[in-house]
Each structure stands twice: as C-alpha cells, then as structure tokens.
Design a protein around this motif. Structure first.
Motif, PDB file in Angstrom:
ATOM      1  N   VAL A   1       0.842  -1.208   0.000  1.00  0.00           N
ATOM      2  CA  VAL A   1       0.000   0.000   0.000  1.00  0.00           C
ATOM      3  C   VAL A   1       0.874   1.254   0.000  1.00  0.00           C
ATOM      4  O   VAL A   1       0.578   2.230  -0.703  1.00  0.00           O
ATOM      5  N   ALA A   2       1.946   1.226   0.780  1.00  0.00           N
ATOM      6  CA  ALA A   2       2.852   2.381   0.832  1.00  0.00           C
ATOM      7  C   ALA A   2       3.483   2.642  -0.533  1.00  0.00           C
ATOM      8  O   ALA A   2       3.679   3.810  -0.920  1.00  0.00           O
ATOM      9  N   GLU A   3       3.792   1.597  -1.265  1.00  0.00           N
ATOM     10  CA  GLU A   3       4.365   1.768  -2.606  1.00  0.00           C
ATOM     11  C   GLU A   3       3.371   2.459  -3.537  1.00  0.00           C
ATOM     12  O   GLU A   3       3.753   3.325  -4.336  1.00  0.00           O
ATOM     13  N   VAL A   4       2.106   2.075  -3.446  1.00  0.00           N
ATOM     14  CA  VAL A   4       1.080   2.722  -4.274  1.00  0.00           C
ATOM     15  C   VAL A   4       0.937   4.191  -3.899  1.00  0.00           C
ATOM     16  O   VAL A   4       0.867   5.072  -4.772  1.00  0.00           O
ATOM     17  N   GLU A   5       0.896   4.478  -2.604  1.00  0.00           N
ATOM     18  CA  GLU A   5       0.753   5.868  -2.161  1.00  0.00           C
ATOM     19  C   GLU A   5       1.958   6.701  -2.590  1.00  0.00           C
ATOM     20  O   GLU A   5       1.815   7.876  -2.978  1.00  0.00           O
ATOM     21  N   LEU A   6       3.156   6.096  -2.540  1.00  0.00           N
ATOM     22  CA  LEU A   6       4.355   6.818  -2.982  1.00  0.00           C
ATOM     23  C   LEU A   6       4.288   7.098  -4.480  1.00  0.00           C
ATOM     24  O   LEU A   6       4.660   8.191  -4.929  1.00  0.00           O
ATOM     25  N   LEU A   7       3.813   6.132  -5.248  1.00  0.00           N
ATOM     26  CA  LEU A   7       3.659   6.340  -6.689  1.00  0.00           C
ATOM     27  C   LEU A   7       2.743   7.523  -6.967  1.00  0.00           C
ATOM     28  O   LEU A   7       3.051   8.385  -7.809  1.00  0.00           O
TER      29      LEU A   7
ATOM     30  N   THR B   1       1.823  13.149  -8.600  1.00  0.00           N
ATOM     31  CA  THR B   1       1.232  14.452  -8.251  1.00  0.00           C
ATOM     32  C   THR B   1       2.283  15.537  -8.229  1.00  0.00           C
ATOM     33  O   THR B   1       2.045  16.668  -8.688  1.00  0.00           O
ATOM     34  N   ALA B   2       3.476  15.207  -7.704  1.00  0.00           N
ATOM     35  CA  ALA B   2       4.563  16.190  -7.668  1.00  0.00           C
ATOM     36  C   ALA B   2       4.982  16.595  -9.076  1.00  0.00           C
ATOM     37  O   ALA B   2       5.247  17.781  -9.342  1.00  0.00           O
ATOM     38  N   ARG B   3       5.025  15.639  -9.989  1.00  0.00           N
ATOM     39  CA  ARG B   3       5.384  15.968 -11.375  1.00  0.00           C
ATOM     40  C   ARG B   3       4.306  16.843 -12.021  1.00  0.00           C
ATOM     41  O   ARG B   3       4.619  17.758 -12.795  1.00  0.00           O
ATOM     42  N   LEU B   4       3.062  16.558 -11.699  1.00  0.00           N
ATOM     43  CA  LEU B   4       1.974  17.368 -12.250  1.00  0.00           C
ATOM     44  C   LEU B   4       2.065  18.811 -11.770  1.00  0.00           C
ATOM     45  O   LEU B   4       1.828  19.754 -12.527  1.00  0.00           O
TER      46      LEU B   4
ATOM     47  N   VAL C   1      -4.606   9.556 -11.658  1.00  0.00           N
ATOM     48  CA  VAL C   1      -4.313  10.519 -10.589  1.00  0.00           C
ATOM     49  C   VAL C   1      -5.052  11.818 -10.842  1.00  0.00           C
ATOM     50  O   VAL C   1      -5.658  12.400  -9.927  1.00  0.00           O
ATOM     51  N   LEU C   2      -5.051  12.295 -12.067  1.00  0.00           N
ATOM     52  CA  LEU C   2      -5.785  13.517 -12.400  1.00  0.00           C
ATOM     53  C   LEU C   2      -7.276  13.347 -12.125  1.00  0.00           C
ATOM     54  O   LEU C   2      -7.927  14.244 -11.578  1.00  0.00           O
ATOM     55  N   ALA C   3      -7.806  12.203 -12.489  1.00  0.00           N
ATOM     56  CA  ALA C   3      -9.235  11.963 -12.267  1.00  0.00           C
ATOM     57  C   ALA C   3      -9.584  11.940 -10.786  1.00  0.00           C
ATOM     58  O   ALA C   3     -10.701  12.290 -10.397  1.00  0.00           O
ATOM     59  N   SER C   4      -8.643  11.533  -9.949  1.00  0.00           N
ATOM     60  CA  SER C   4      -8.913  11.397  -8.512  1.00  0.00           C
ATOM     61  C   SER C   4      -8.872  12.729  -7.770  1.00  0.00           C
ATOM     62  O   SER C   4      -9.339  12.821  -6.631  1.00  0.00           O
ATOM     63  N   LEU C   5      -8.316  13.773  -8.392  1.00  0.00           N
ATOM     64  CA  LEU C   5      -8.217  15.076  -7.732  1.00  0.00           C
ATOM     65  C   LEU C   5      -9.584  15.746  -7.671  1.00  0.00           C
ATOM     66  O   LEU C   5     -10.447  15.518  -8.516  1.00  0.00           O
ATOM     67  N   GLU C   6      -9.770  16.582  -6.655  1.00  0.00           N
ATOM     68  CA  GLU C   6     -11.055  17.280  -6.510  1.00  0.00           C
ATOM     69  C   GLU C   6     -11.261  18.308  -7.607  1.00  0.00           C
ATOM     70  O   GLU C   6     -12.344  18.407  -8.198  1.00  0.00           O
ATOM     71  N   VAL C   7     -10.242  19.100  -7.856  1.00  0.00           N
ATOM     72  CA  VAL C   7     -10.273  20.081  -8.950  1.00  0.00           C
ATOM     73  C   VAL C   7      -8.882  20.111  -9.571  1.00  0.00           C
ATOM     74  O   VAL C   7      -7.902  19.657  -8.968  1.00  0.00           O
ATOM     75  N   LEU C   8      -8.787  20.665 -10.779  1.00  0.00           N
ATOM     76  CA  LEU C   8      -7.494  20.790 -11.456  1.00  0.00           C
ATOM     77  C   LEU C   8      -7.051  22.240 -11.483  1.00  0.00           C
ATOM     78  O   LEU C   8      -7.832  23.130 -11.841  1.00  0.00           O
TER      79      LEU C   8
END
Length: 232
Positions: free
Chosen positions: A126-132, A137-140, A192-199
């Motif tokens: 789970v930690a690996e997924v969260e780190l991914l 998100t940081a790159r975005l 990841v983009l789809a999971s964000l509340e707003v862009l």
C-alpha cells in the motif's frame, strides 16, 4: 561336532514343544510368551498403551497450540486485520496502480488471521502505491509551461478536461490493452488527475496532453467542450 549338532536339534524340538495360541481367523500360531518370558498379550498391551500415551501428548500439544494462536490473535490481530482491509481497499479503489505481479502477491495475502509477515507485506505494498501517487502528483504540480498552458488557464476548459479524465478512467482497462480507456503510457497520470477534486492550471495542462490521444473515445459534446470551445 556331534554334540554341537545334537544341541541344535534339541533346541528346535524344545521350541516346537512350547505352548502356542492359535488364531483361527488367520491361521497363525503365536507363542504365549516371548523369548524372555513376557506374555505376548501383555507386551502388546504395553505397546498399545505407549502409542495411546504418545497420541494423547500430541493432541494436548495441538490443543495448546490452537489456544495459544487464539490468544495471540485476540491480543494482536486487530492491527493486522486493518492492514489487510487497507490493502483490499487499495486494490479496489486504485486498481490501475497494481501491475499483474503485485496484484497476485497482494491477493495471496488476503485471508483470515493474517500473520505478522503478511500484514507487513500488505503495508509495504500500500505504501508503494501511495508513494507512486505522490510522485506523479509532484510531477503534475511542477509543470509551468506547455503547448496546452494557455488553454488550461480557462476555468471551463479545466472543468471539462477533468470530466474527460474521469470518463476515461471509468472506461479504463489499460492492463488488457483493449483500446478502451487510458493507454498504458497515460494510465497512471490519467487516474491521478481523475482522482483530484479540482485541477489547477498545471494539472489541467497535463490533463489536456493526456486526454488528446484518447479524444475519439469522448462523447462529441464532451470532446467539443475540451478541445473546440474557447481560445487555443
């Protein structure tokens, strides 16, 4: 030699003359006593008692082990169960983040009363997924300029492209390479983009870049809102 031979024959005659017990069911003759004078039935009873005693000891050990495992689970099992529950939720909610090998490993950990080892592996996965997700998100957030930067500044476009990301994520079967949803190259970023509340503007610019190769999958109305309306 004659004396030695005579003694041999006398011994055989004596053995043949010993009392014997006949078991008619299998036609076997069994001596009443063993060579050291111990009754056969008594020896059998002793052997059976020893076997029974060994079985009793093993059963006691088994029951004690089960009870100890029950006590250990009652004392320490709740956090391990929570780790497995978190793993199951991650498999469902972020299924796009799991490749085939990791998913198989994760699914092998799911069961009643997970061990300390299994719970530890579940936490690591789970930690690996969260780190991914954090890394993506940081790159975005790091993007400041792109060919889509100006278009991403329009609020209506950001809303529309966000909707497009969610549409493609809902359709996504990228792991099966069936041409529906995100391609493998855009799957992680798109989800990841789809999971964000707003862009924000940077995220919307990424979204426009990711959605563009998949624009034919969008409905005509949504495609027009994302790529045809407003300034370019």
């Amino acid at each position: 030699m004659r004396g030695r031979r005579a003694g041999f024959y006398e011994g055989r005659v004596e053995a043949l003359n010993r009392p014997a017990r006949r078991f008619e069911q299998d036609h076997v003759y069994v001596p009443d006593r063993l060579g050291d004078g111990v009754p056969v039935l008594a020896a059998v009873a002793v052997a059976e008692a020893a076997v029974d005693a060994g079985d009793a000891v093993r059963e006691q050990a088994r029951v004690a082990a089960v009870q100890a495992a029950d006590n250990e689970w009652l004392a320490n099992g709740a956090p391990r169960a929570a780790d497995i529950a978190a793993l199951q939720a991650c498999l469902v909610e972020k299924k796009w983040a799991w490749n085939k090998r990791k998913r198989a490993l994760a699914e092998s950990l799911i069961g009643d009363r997970p061990s300390v080892r299994d719970a530890g592996i579940a936490r690591e996965l789970v930690a690996e997924v969260e780190l991914l997700i954090e890394q993506i998100t940081a790159r975005l957030d790091a993007l400041t300029q792109s060919e889509w930067w100006e278009r991403a500044s329009i609020l209506e476009i950001r809303v529309a492209v966000h909707e497009a990301c969610r549409f493609l994520s809902d359709q996504d079967h990228a792991a099966h390479r069936n041409g529906i949803g995100w391609s493998a190259a855009h799957s992680h970023v798109g989800h990841v983009l789809a999971s964000l509340e707003v862009l924000d503007q940077a995220q919307a610019a990424h979204a426009l870049q990711a959605v563009y190769p998949h624009r034919r999958q969008l409905t005509p109305e949504l495609r027009a809102r994302v790529f045809e309306m407003g300034a370019v």
